[in-house]
Design a protein around this motif. Sequence first.
Motif, PDB file in Angstrom:
ATOM      1  N   UNK A   4       0.831  -1.202   0.000  1.00 52.68           N
ATOM      2  CA  UNK A   4       0.000   0.000   0.000  1.00 52.68           C
ATOM      3  C   UNK A   4       0.867   1.254   0.000  1.00 52.68           C
ATOM      4  N   UNK A   5       1.933   1.248   0.808  1.00 58.38           N
ATOM      5  CA  UNK A   5       2.850   2.394   0.830  1.00 58.38           C
ATOM      6  C   UNK A   5       3.519   2.582  -0.524  1.00 58.38           C
ATOM      7  N   UNK A   6       4.009   1.498  -1.109  1.00 60.13           N
ATOM      8  CA  UNK A   6       4.725   1.579  -2.387  1.00 60.13           C
ATOM      9  C   UNK A   6       3.837   2.145  -3.486  1.00 60.13           C
ATOM     10  N   UNK A   7       2.591   1.681  -3.539  1.00 57.59           N
ATOM     11  CA  UNK A   7       1.658   2.153  -4.569  1.00 57.59           C
ATOM     12  C   UNK A   7       1.317   3.624  -4.348  1.00 57.59           C
ATOM     13  N   UNK A   8       1.021   3.969  -3.090  1.00 62.23           N
ATOM     14  CA  UNK A   8       0.660   5.358  -2.767  1.00 62.23           C
ATOM     15  C   UNK A   8       1.822   6.298  -3.053  1.00 62.23           C
ATOM     16  N   UNK A   9       3.020   5.889  -2.666  1.00 64.84           N
ATOM     17  CA  UNK A   9       4.204   6.720  -2.896  1.00 64.84           C
ATOM     18  C   UNK A   9       4.443   6.925  -4.393  1.00 64.84           C
ATOM     19  N   UNK A  10       4.266   5.874  -5.173  1.00 63.71           N
ATOM     20  CA  UNK A  10       4.464   5.977  -6.622  1.00 63.71           C
ATOM     21  C   UNK A  10       3.467   6.937  -7.241  1.00 63.71           C
ATOM     22  N   UNK A  11       2.228   6.872  -6.803  1.00 61.33           N
ATOM     23  CA  UNK A  11       1.197   7.781  -7.321  1.00 61.33           C
ATOM     24  C   UNK A  11       1.557   9.227  -6.988  1.00 61.33           C
ATOM     25  N   UNK A  12       2.017   9.457  -5.752  1.00 61.86           N
ATOM     26  CA  UNK A  12       2.400  10.806  -5.333  1.00 61.86           C
ATOM     27  C   UNK A  12       3.547  11.326  -6.187  1.00 61.86           C
ATOM     28  N   UNK A  13       4.534  10.467  -6.440  1.00 65.49           N
ATOM     29  CA  UNK A  13       5.705  10.876  -7.214  1.00 65.49           C
ATOM     30  C   UNK A  13       5.341  11.176  -8.665  1.00 65.49           C
ATOM     31  N   UNK A  14       4.415  10.412  -9.210  1.00 66.77           N
ATOM     32  CA  UNK A  14       4.039  10.571 -10.620  1.00 66.77           C
ATOM     33  C   UNK A  14       3.262  11.860 -10.889  1.00 66.77           C
ATOM     34  N   UNK A  15       2.574  12.369  -9.868  1.00 65.75           N
ATOM     35  CA  UNK A  15       1.770  13.586 -10.057  1.00 65.75           C
ATOM     36  C   UNK A  15       2.700  14.777 -10.291  1.00 65.75           C
ATOM     37  N   UNK A  16       2.528  15.498 -11.399  1.00 68.30           N
ATOM     38  CA  UNK A  16       3.419  16.626 -11.707  1.00 68.30           C
ATOM     39  C   UNK A  16       3.354  17.726 -10.657  1.00 68.30           C
ATOM     40  N   UNK A  17       4.519  18.111 -10.172  1.00 71.62           N
ATOM     41  CA  UNK A  17       4.642  19.225  -9.242  1.00 71.62           C
ATOM     42  C   UNK A  17       5.780  20.115  -9.711  1.00 71.62           C
ATOM     43  N   UNK A  18       6.272  20.975  -8.830  1.00 70.20           N
ATOM     44  CA  UNK A  18       7.350  21.888  -9.217  1.00 70.20           C
ATOM     45  C   UNK A  18       8.604  21.133  -9.641  1.00 70.20           C
ATOM     46  N   UNK A  19       8.923  20.039  -8.938  1.00 70.21           N
ATOM     47  CA  UNK A  19      10.110  19.263  -9.277  1.00 70.21           C
ATOM     48  C   UNK A  19      10.016  18.629 -10.648  1.00 70.21           C
TER      49      UNK A  19
END
Length: 205
Positions: A4-19
């Motif tokens: 659950x952590x791995x999937x959630x973290x991946x989704x967060x990382x994939x969402x475009x932000x300033x970085x």
Amino acid sequence: MTLEFLITALVVVLVPGTGVVYTVAVGLGQGRLPSIAAAFGCTLGIVPAILASVLGLAALLHTSALVFQLLKYAGVAYLLYLAWLTLKDQGALSLDRDADRSTLGLTSVAWTGFLINILNPKLTVFFLAFLPQFIPANAVSPATDMLAMGGVFMAMTFTVFVVYGAFASLVGEHVLRSQTVLTWMRRTIAVTFAGFGLRLALADR
């Protein structure tokens, strides 16, 4: 460390932000190697936020309105500065593919990515709220678990950003040949950074 952590973290990382926007902009304008430097800098900028969450400093930032506001407006000013640099086609966000790619140039690219994240107080507050959700109630060392998850999050961030940058580099090789395209690309990136700055300025803790 749960799936659950791995999937959630991946989704967060994939969402475009300033970085992501910064890494993509560098990839478009300067190529793959500088985009890797940008990804590295953005990833390194996560370290203080993770450490602050583990050490409890994020809670202080969350409760101290003055500290949060000072850091927030420093971040806003820096994003607006990046927008201005983009319009001027200067610094790490230059879309000139003949720009300096020496070690000094790559260091500047990485440093800009680092500052983008370290000057965003909401990143620290995010980790304070995000990581503890995945700590088991019977965890022997919650701090160690949080550091491990933070390390995995950073590895995901770097990997995803490198992929974004590589793709942007390929696109840049084909589309950044027209002065008209270059002009509109600069304006789009500048407006995006200005928009991120405005959103940060309006953000609450």
